[in-house]
Motif scaffolding. Structure first.
Motif, PDB file in Angstrom:
ATOM      1  N   VAL A  17      42.317-123.608  55.588  1.00 26.92           N
ATOM      2  CA  VAL A  17      42.343-124.631  54.488  1.00 26.92           C
ATOM      3  C   VAL A  17      41.258-125.455  54.505  1.00 26.92           C
ATOM      4  O   VAL A  17      40.787-125.876  55.847  1.00 26.92           O
ATOM      5  N   VAL A  18      40.393-125.666  53.634  1.00 26.68           N
ATOM      6  CA  VAL A  18      39.384-126.506  53.580  1.00 26.68           C
ATOM      7  C   VAL A  18      39.579-127.437  52.477  1.00 26.68           C
ATOM      8  O   VAL A  18      39.857-127.256  51.249  1.00 26.68           O
ATOM      9  N   TYR A  19      39.433-128.894  52.792  1.00 27.59           N
ATOM     10  CA  TYR A  19      39.820-129.921  51.769  1.00 27.59           C
ATOM     11  C   TYR A  19      38.065-130.479  51.600  1.00 27.59           C
ATOM     12  O   TYR A  19      37.520-131.014  52.505  1.00 27.59           O
ATOM     13  N   GLU A  20      37.847-130.592  50.312  1.00 30.32           N
ATOM     14  CA  GLU A  20      36.556-131.060  50.116  1.00 30.32           C
ATOM     15  C   GLU A  20      36.755-132.254  49.075  1.00 30.32           C
ATOM     16  O   GLU A  20      37.236-132.274  48.133  1.00 30.32           O
ATOM     17  N   ASN A  21      36.536-133.546  49.687  1.00 31.22           N
ATOM     18  CA  ASN A  21      36.283-134.692  49.133  1.00 31.22           C
ATOM     19  C   ASN A  21      37.822-134.712  47.933  1.00 31.22           C
ATOM     20  O   ASN A  21      37.445-135.074  46.807  1.00 31.22           O
ATOM     21  N   VAL A  78      39.538-119.788  48.649  1.00 32.83           N
ATOM     22  CA  VAL A  78      39.710-119.871  47.154  1.00 32.83           C
ATOM     23  C   VAL A  78      40.408-121.122  46.746  1.00 32.83           C
ATOM     24  O   VAL A  78      41.238-121.501  47.294  1.00 32.83           O
ATOM     25  N   PRO A  79      39.815-121.818  45.761  1.00 28.31           N
ATOM     26  CA  PRO A  79      40.278-122.977  45.215  1.00 28.31           C
ATOM     27  C   PRO A  79      41.743-122.547  44.921  1.00 28.31           C
ATOM     28  O   PRO A  79      42.124-121.657  44.211  1.00 28.31           O
ATOM     29  N   LEU A  80      42.785-123.593  45.064  1.00 29.04           N
ATOM     30  CA  LEU A  80      44.076-123.398  44.710  1.00 29.04           C
ATOM     31  C   LEU A  80      44.108-123.015  43.161  1.00 29.04           C
ATOM     32  O   LEU A  80      43.339-123.824  42.331  1.00 29.04           O
ATOM     33  N   PRO A  81      44.898-122.196  42.914  1.00 26.06           N
ATOM     34  CA  PRO A  81      44.872-121.787  41.487  1.00 26.06           C
ATOM     35  C   PRO A  81      45.600-122.811  40.622  1.00 26.06           C
ATOM     36  O   PRO A  81      46.269-123.857  41.053  1.00 26.06           O
ATOM     37  N   ALA A  82      45.263-122.884  39.212  1.00 27.83           N
ATOM     38  CA  ALA A  82      45.959-123.830  38.218  1.00 27.83           C
ATOM     39  C   ALA A  82      47.157-123.433  37.521  1.00 27.83           C
ATOM     40  O   ALA A  82      48.227-124.175  37.329  1.00 27.83           O
ATOM     41  N   GLY A  89      52.549-117.867  44.384  1.00 29.01           N
ATOM     42  CA  GLY A  89      52.260-116.897  45.359  1.00 29.01           C
ATOM     43  C   GLY A  89      51.601-117.738  46.481  1.00 29.01           C
ATOM     44  O   GLY A  89      51.697-117.481  47.727  1.00 29.01           O
ATOM     45  N   VAL A  90      50.814-118.654  46.319  1.00 24.51           N
ATOM     46  CA  VAL A  90      50.111-119.453  47.285  1.00 24.51           C
ATOM     47  C   VAL A  90      51.451-120.250  48.273  1.00 24.51           C
ATOM     48  O   VAL A  90      51.144-120.387  49.494  1.00 24.51           O
TER      49      VAL A  90
END
Ligand code: ADP
Ligand code: MG
Length: 258
Positions: A17-21, A78-82, A89-90
């Motif tokens: 997991v990467v948290y960006e701002n 991959v960015p968390l889907p909308a 699934g995530v």
């Protein structure tokens, strides 16, 4: 005002997991004000900081129980889907354990652990029972499989909750103050199960006030204050030689001697 981020030991493994701002507001209140850090495969990352600093909100944004409204959260690149279907699934791949256990009161320990695999994964009842039995054994509750939550101690209920999360075979586990609601004498049994999971290589994000656990088990510690990360680093830095005086203040407030 946040300290420089030191080099990451063990960063050879891939980020999970990467948290960006990351930003999150509730109305006009800013709960997360630009949070950035990463969680690598097999790491235990502990989130610490005062009550109200945004730790739970960050965890809840990680599996999209809350939607962040700025920045990015990448899961396996991959960015968390909308859309809700992809999010489902995530979410399935992240086990979550709450302070309040949240077991089904009308089901035995075994039934609680079987529920997800049968209803969500479509596993046969027999296979689910086999898996649940093994997991209850793993968390030290083989002899409590037929107990209802009301007939288990807090520490036992929390271990059932951990087994229930593991039954979904998650890729990572999120823990939100898993021992905060427990009687002191049952805290250790839950922390031991978590330590064992960490040693087996489970990727874990743990919000905790158990500083001795964080000092011993975490690979990386992230210090929150007022919706921001004021400092992050290996536990030796955070607990023995914090770079930010507010980190030191928070730890001494908790009685940590360093
Ligand atoms: P922590 O887990 O660090 O104690 P939280 O993430 O629970 O902090 O909360 C951060 C801040 O956001 C708090 O001030 C809290 O009151 C606020 N907050 C959290 N959830 C909501 C919500 N659903 N609506 C409004 N405010 C919220
Ligand atoms: Mg919280």
């Amino acid at each position: 005002m946040s300290a420089p981020v030191p080099p990451r030991t063990g960063a050879a493994s891939a980020p999970v997991v990467v948290y960006e701002n990351v930003r999150k507001s509730f109305g006009t209140f800013t709960a997360l004000n630009g949070v950035s850090f990463q969680v690598n495969k097999g790491e235990v990352v502990c989130l610490i900081g005062p009550s109200g600093s945004g730790k739970s909100t960050l965890l809840r944004c990680t599996n999209a129980l809350e939607k962040h409204d700025g920045g990015r959260i990448l899961f396996e690149g991959v960015p968390l889907p909308a859309d809700e279907k992809s999010l489902h699934g995530v979410r399935r791949r992240m086990g979550m354990v709450f302070q309040s256990f949240e077991l089904f009161p009308h089901m035995t320990a075994l039934e609680n652990v079987c529920e997800g695999p049968v209803t969500v994964l479509g596993m046969s009842k027999a296979d689910a029972i086999t898996r649940a039995t093994a997991l209850l054994k793993k968390v030290g509750l083989a002899d409590k499989a037929l107990n209802y939550p009301a007939n288990l101690s807090g520490g036992q209920q929390q271990r059932v909750a951990i087994a229930r999360a593991l039954a979904m075979q998650p890729d990572m586990m999120l823990f939100d103050e898993p021992t905060s609601a427990l009687d002191p004498e049952t805290v250790g049994e839950v922390l031991n199960v978590m330590k064992q999971l960490a040693e087996e290589g489970m990727t874990m994000v743990v919000v905790t006030h158990e500083m001795a656990f964080a000092r011993r088990v975490a690979n990386w510690v992230v210090v929150f204050e007022a919706g921001a990360v004021i400092e992050q680093g290996p536990p030796t830095q955070i607990f023995d030689a914090p770079l930010v005086s507010r980190t030191k203040d928070f730890l001494s407030h908790l009685g940590w001697e360093g």
